[in-house]
Design an enzyme around this catalytic site. Structure first.
Site, short mmCIF file in Angstrom:
data_model
loop_
_atom_site.label_atom_id
_atom_site.label_comp_id
_atom_site.label_asym_id
_atom_site.label_seq_id
_atom_site.Cartn_x
_atom_site.Cartn_y
_atom_site.Cartn_z
CB CYS A 77 -1.90 -11.37 2.41
SG CYS A 77 -1.65 -10.56 4.00
CG ASN A 179 0.54 3.62 10.83
OD1 ASN A 179 0.47 4.41 11.76
ND2 ASN A 179 1.69 3.34 10.22
CG HIS A 192 -0.04 -4.95 9.99
ND1 HIS A 192 -0.91 -4.52 9.00
CD2 HIS A 192 1.07 -4.18 9.87
CE1 HIS A 192 -0.33 -3.55 8.31
NE2 HIS A 192 0.86 -3.31 8.81
#
Lengths: 375, 375
Positions: A77, A179, A192
């Site tokens: 990640c 989002n 995030h």
């Protein structure tokens, strides 16, 4: 108080740590402990903005984004703290909240003004800036799962970045958003958000800002449009979800989406940077409450777009525009999404298959535990 | 020549057969052979249109649509011809092209004008009309799989309905479109399109019509915007896909979507009804060619929205607006869709991850057989 520590990644991109604790800030000020040891290639050139003469709007052409990172495995990640096996975008062994320039940027890194006399065939550099906001060092979750103190730091980070980006050359609008959910195309699972600093006033912003200015003028500057709408929603109460001292959350009268909530400050503020500390404190509580309700509607996390509409950086439009959040979800039932098909996508004419009053009722009742919390 | 036979369904909705052959038309004129024997409940009341003061736009609230038919099994398809076991929406043993009023209608059945002085809290009946266009009696396919003679009849049906709906009380815009593919939310597999007759000029139409009028005025009425853009695209050729005698298809200079094609008539026509027979003949060929290319890009059928933009029914805007098709697809790779997330959905600012020139090149080369046609 949030401590702010700016630094640079190895390709020159800015990265900024936002820490609530002195210990974390001290770590991030120690350059040797948090140096970016990657040998990143130089940043790519700014993409293009093309003028769409059919609509008078700008479209960003960012062909370099096709290769952006897409749902990487957890141990690779790019938003987790750096480890020996994962030299992530964040060269620190831990962090609270961090903001950095997006490597796959739709706008920037160049800055400046777009041509004012654009017509068919006009191409300009897509000036501006795109930033990523990592909400927490833990790999899973979203804004709603943050501890209140972490959420409060994110709000300070949004406010800091709004002020800083608003001051950059050519920026007309700063947009903070999250989002949430693979159903709406999220490509990174780590909690995030993003911030876009546009070199133009985006089309929907412009429509709202012009309507706000018209209302302001019609009342001889006595009332902003959002103030009038907020008063009407509070007086009615039919669609109200949460009414605080500084903020109210309601389903708007003319909601476009099967799930849509607006969160509006009671005071006339242009953007997140203008919020006082007591307002930010209450926003933390109210927003976490709201997101908890949104996630109790269904047995799986609700996909959404959380969009912070701020006043455009335009002397005529800015005084009439007020900060507000528009949270929208395409989910119209446990297993059904609303798609934007012909009428919505091509014509901009929305059809909502449910009533705002029913959705408000569901959100008012979405408290406490639900089936998914039970053993 | 297309033969037109209007009739009524048992709940009073209009249904119209469009036949190229005298034999089919004779069948449809025989009332006893094609009577709707269902005892349908009375039509529901018209839904609401709510005025969104934030944007000055109308939103339809159609809560009754939640229960609409969703991907029924093939033997219960409401668009197949009626059989003993499936009393479909089309009470005939066979048909060529048929148009009928949608049972789950976002607009109508009432007709009339929306209030001109709307503000926050204004609700009005969602006047207007929504029609379904069944392209063929066969259960599978889409416009692109039609035989040329059937496609030609659909074009006549669109033209007929555009003219008829434009004459109804209060209609400001007639919109013919096809949504294709479950990926964009299609709820019926049978090849079909829809027609919406709106009681307002939809937001995107209004933006385009105003830009067109501004160009028309700036050239003292010598050139429409579409004429100027078409000339520029033909002169450049970089994005041209098909150039006919009466129509050209190209990827627009400022395409918003990873796949976007505009199909524009060479002559100044306001809508499909204004096309001559030779123009309709060529449109049939060019449009089928285009859709074939679109489906050769990937190994599975390409999802798309095919949106026919026609001139609004407004005396100021209409002379400057030209009919054109905007075909858009969210597919950005074999297994990837573009989602409208924060920037697009909330702000209306599009980021295209590919270049229009590359897409045009792919479509120019998408001829003949491809992998999926091979054994």
């Amino acid at each position: 108080m949030t401590l702010v520590t700016p630094t640079r990644l190895s390709d020159g991109r800015e990265l900024i740590y936002f820490d609530a604790t002195a210990q974390a800030a001290a770590l991030h000020r120690d350059h040797s402990a948090v140096a970016d040891t990657r040998d990143l290639p130089a940043r790519g050139a700014t993409g293009d903005a093309r003028f769409d003469a059919l609509t008078g709007e700008w479209v960003a052409v960012a062909a370099h984004r096709q290769s952006r990172t897409h749902l990487p495995p957890a141990d690779q990640c790019p938003l987790c703290p750096t480890t020996a096996g994962n030299l992530s975008e964040i060269p620190a062994p831990d962090y609270e909240v961090v903001v950095f320039e997006n490597r796959f940027s739709s706008f920037g890194p160049s800055l400046g003004a777009l041509p004012a006399d654009a017509g068919w065939g006009t191409t300009a550099p897509a000036h501006g800036r795109c930033e990523v906001v990592a909400f927490d060092s833990a790999h899973e979750g979203s804004f709603g799962s943050l501890a209140p103190e972490r959420a409060r730091t994110v709000i300070d980070a949004w406010a800091h970045r709004t002020e800083a980006l608003s001051a950059l050359d050519g920026i007309r609008q700063v947009f903070c958003f999250e989002n949430r959910g693979a159903d709406i195309g999220v490509t990174l699972l780590h909690p995030h958000g993003q911030i876009y600093a546009y070199p133009f006033i985006p089309p929907r912003s412009a429509v709202m800002a012009r309507a706000a200015r018209a209302h302001f003028d019609a009342t001889d500057g006595r009332e902003t449009l959002l103030a009038g709408m907020l008063k009407a929603e509070r007086d009615s109460g039919e669609r109200m979800i949460i009414e605080g001292k500084h903020f109210s959350a309601f389903v708007p009268f003319a909601a476009r989406w099967p799930l849509e909530v607006h969160l509006v400050p009671h005071r006339q503020v242009a953007d997140l940077a203008a919020l006082t500390d007591p307002e930010r404190d209450e926003l933390t509580t109210v927003y976490l409450d709201l997101l908890g309700r949104v996630d109790r509607l269904y047995s799986t996390p609700t996909p959404y777009i959380a969009a912070w509409h701020q006043a455009p950086l335009d002397p005529l439009l800015r005084p009439a525009s007020r900060l507000h959040l528009q949270l929208t979800s395409p989910r119209r039932a446990e297993d059904k999404l609303k798609f934007l098909a012909g009428s919505e996508a091509a014509m901009g004419a929305f059809i909502n298959d449910t009533t705002p009053e029913l959705v408000a009722d569901n959100l008012r009742n979405a408290v406490g535990t639900t089936a998914k919390d039970l053993p």
